[in-house]
Scaffold this active site. Sequence first.
Site, PDB file in Angstrom:
ATOM      1  N   GLY A   1      41.641  52.150  27.589  1.00  0.00           N
ATOM      2  CA  GLY A   1      42.697  52.068  28.603  1.00  0.00           C
ATOM      3  C   GLY A   1      43.791  51.143  28.084  1.00  0.00           C
TER       4      GLY A   1
ATOM      5  N   ILE B   1      44.115  47.905  28.122  1.00  0.00           N
ATOM      6  CA  ILE B   1      43.643  46.741  27.364  1.00  0.00           C
ATOM      7  C   ILE B   1      43.115  47.191  25.997  1.00  0.00           C
ATOM      8  CG2 ILE B   1      41.945  44.864  27.291  1.00  0.00           C
ATOM      9  CD1 ILE B   1      42.212  44.742  30.401  1.00  0.00           C
TER      10      ILE B   1
ATOM     11  N   ILE C   1      35.369  41.343  26.771  1.00  0.00           N
ATOM     12  CA  ILE C   1      36.417  40.779  27.646  1.00  0.00           C
ATOM     13  C   ILE C   1      36.537  41.659  28.902  1.00  0.00           C
ATOM     14  CG2 ILE C   1      37.816  39.458  26.008  1.00  0.00           C
ATOM     15  CD1 ILE C   1      38.609  43.089  26.847  1.00  0.00           C
TER      16      ILE C   1
ATOM     17  N   ARG D   1      33.610  43.153  31.641  1.00  0.00           N
ATOM     18  CA  ARG D   1      32.777  42.615  32.709  1.00  0.00           C
ATOM     19  C   ARG D   1      31.399  42.338  32.137  1.00  0.00           C
ATOM     20  NH1 ARG D   1      36.611  41.638  35.138  1.00  0.00           N
ATOM     21  NH2 ARG D   1      37.308  42.371  37.170  1.00  0.00           N
TER      22      ARG D   1
ATOM     23  N   ASP E   1      33.749  36.519  27.005  1.00  0.00           N
ATOM     24  CA  ASP E   1      34.596  35.915  28.040  1.00  0.00           C
ATOM     25  C   ASP E   1      34.014  36.173  29.422  1.00  0.00           C
ATOM     26  OD1 ASP E   1      36.935  34.582  29.030  1.00  0.00           O
ATOM     27  OD2 ASP E   1      37.802  36.530  29.538  1.00  0.00           O
TER      28      ASP E   1
ATOM     29  N   GLU F   1      28.470  35.271  36.669  1.00  0.00           N
ATOM     30  CA  GLU F   1      29.430  34.160  36.522  1.00  0.00           C
ATOM     31  C   GLU F   1      29.420  33.263  37.753  1.00  0.00           C
ATOM     32  OE1 GLU F   1      33.221  35.899  35.566  1.00  0.00           O
ATOM     33  OE2 GLU F   1      32.380  36.940  33.862  1.00  0.00           O
TER      34      GLU F   1
ATOM     35  N   HIS G   1      35.708  33.175  31.364  1.00  0.00           N
ATOM     36  CA  HIS G   1      36.496  34.275  31.955  1.00  0.00           C
ATOM     37  C   HIS G   1      37.986  33.907  32.037  1.00  0.00           C
ATOM     38  CE1 HIS G   1      36.249  37.958  34.827  1.00  0.00           C
ATOM     39  NE2 HIS G   1      37.429  37.911  34.238  1.00  0.00           N
TER      40      HIS G   1
HETATM   41  C1  8YV Z   1      40.888  37.580  36.608  1.00  0.00           C
HETATM   42  C2  8YV Z   1      40.000  39.935  35.928  1.00  0.00           C
HETATM   43  O1  8YV Z   1      40.112  36.562  36.061  1.00  0.00           O
HETATM   44  O2  8YV Z   1      41.881  41.320  36.260  1.00  0.00           O
HETATM   45  C3  8YV Z   1      40.665  41.227  36.258  1.00  0.00           C
HETATM   46  O3  8YV Z   1      39.941  42.205  36.529  1.00  0.00           O
HETATM   47  O4  8YV Z   1      38.831  39.852  35.830  1.00  0.00           O
HETATM   48  C4  8YV Z   1      40.830  38.708  35.647  1.00  0.00           C
HETATM   49  O5  8YV Z   1      42.126  39.034  35.329  1.00  0.00           O
HETATM   50  C5  8YV Z   1      40.568  37.773  38.015  1.00  0.00           C
HETATM   51  O6  8YV Z   1      41.338  38.766  38.617  1.00  0.00           O
HETATM   52  C6  8YV Z   1      40.699  36.523  38.839  1.00  0.00           C
HETATM   53  O7  8YV Z   1      39.856  36.664  39.918  1.00  0.00           O
END
Ligand code: 8YV
Length: 313
Positions: free
Chosen positions: A153, A155, A230, A232, A256, A261, A279
Amino acid sequence: MSKPDVIVTSPLLPSLMDAVERDFNALKLWLAPDRAAFLREHAATARGIVTTSFMGVDAALMAALPKLEIITNFGVGYDAIDIAAAKAQGVVVTNTPDVLCEGVADCAMALLLAVSHRICEADRYVRAGRWTKGTFPLGVSPAGKLCGIVGMGGIGRAVAKRAEAFGMRIAYHGPRQKDDLAYPFYADLEALARDADYLVLALPGGDETRHTVDARILKALGPTGFVINIARGSVMDEAALVAALQTGELGGAGLDVFEDEPKVPEALFSMDNVVLLPHIGSATHETRKAMGDLTFANLKAWFAGEPVLTRVV
Ligand code: 8YV
């Protein structure tokens, strides 16, 4: 005209919180001494929720708010929001795609370079005064190696661009091949893991992708392979990861995100071939500001009767 009632689930970026409080009646759920009483009190008027990828919104919270129209999520990942419940209740959900791709991809590359060049370990080495007693061991060069990206995607694409600039070869796995990309596509993740030197996980979280990277995939990546996550914590079997690192079946990891978490398996703390981050993929002033602006723009658009900008459902 009175301001619409909007529930805020947890503390927000100050600029976002200020904007929400200026234009809405912000009801701070996390401060409520009695959550059930708070929800009963606002059930007849709460029309929106502002939440984060970490907090999400479960079906019970939606059910407690029959007038709920919209959930705006600060974050691209919406795996903590019960999307089926939102659909069933006719609630619109928005997220913050695109604006964080560059920042999260930077973080992925930082992890990839850190595990390759042993950056964190080398920093500890200097601080411990060990440099005067001997030379630091060698790392590995990413150049020429195969970077396998799981989830192509926004990222994933931003990671590919960066990895290419570091002289890496790129291949990817995902639910489908992308017509506009020339990188080799692997329908079979295990085959990609076998060929790759690095696996970078950039796929969405949630039930459908749970433990996509399991013991079998890590074994295929092998003793000289690195996994970078990076995405989930849920997309990788964390117990299998720890086991593969303990036995030397996997070369190293840059992480990350974690399954529970902010808890991180303690077994990882003593491993020099692992880099651990709390994270922080999107955690820069610039990226978080852009995420906050988009979260707010979605909320404003909805209550102005205009189309929201980045709708999930
Ligand atoms: C943030 C994220 O840490 O965008 C996401 O899905 O996991 C991160 O960008 C998060 O949104 C903060 O709660």
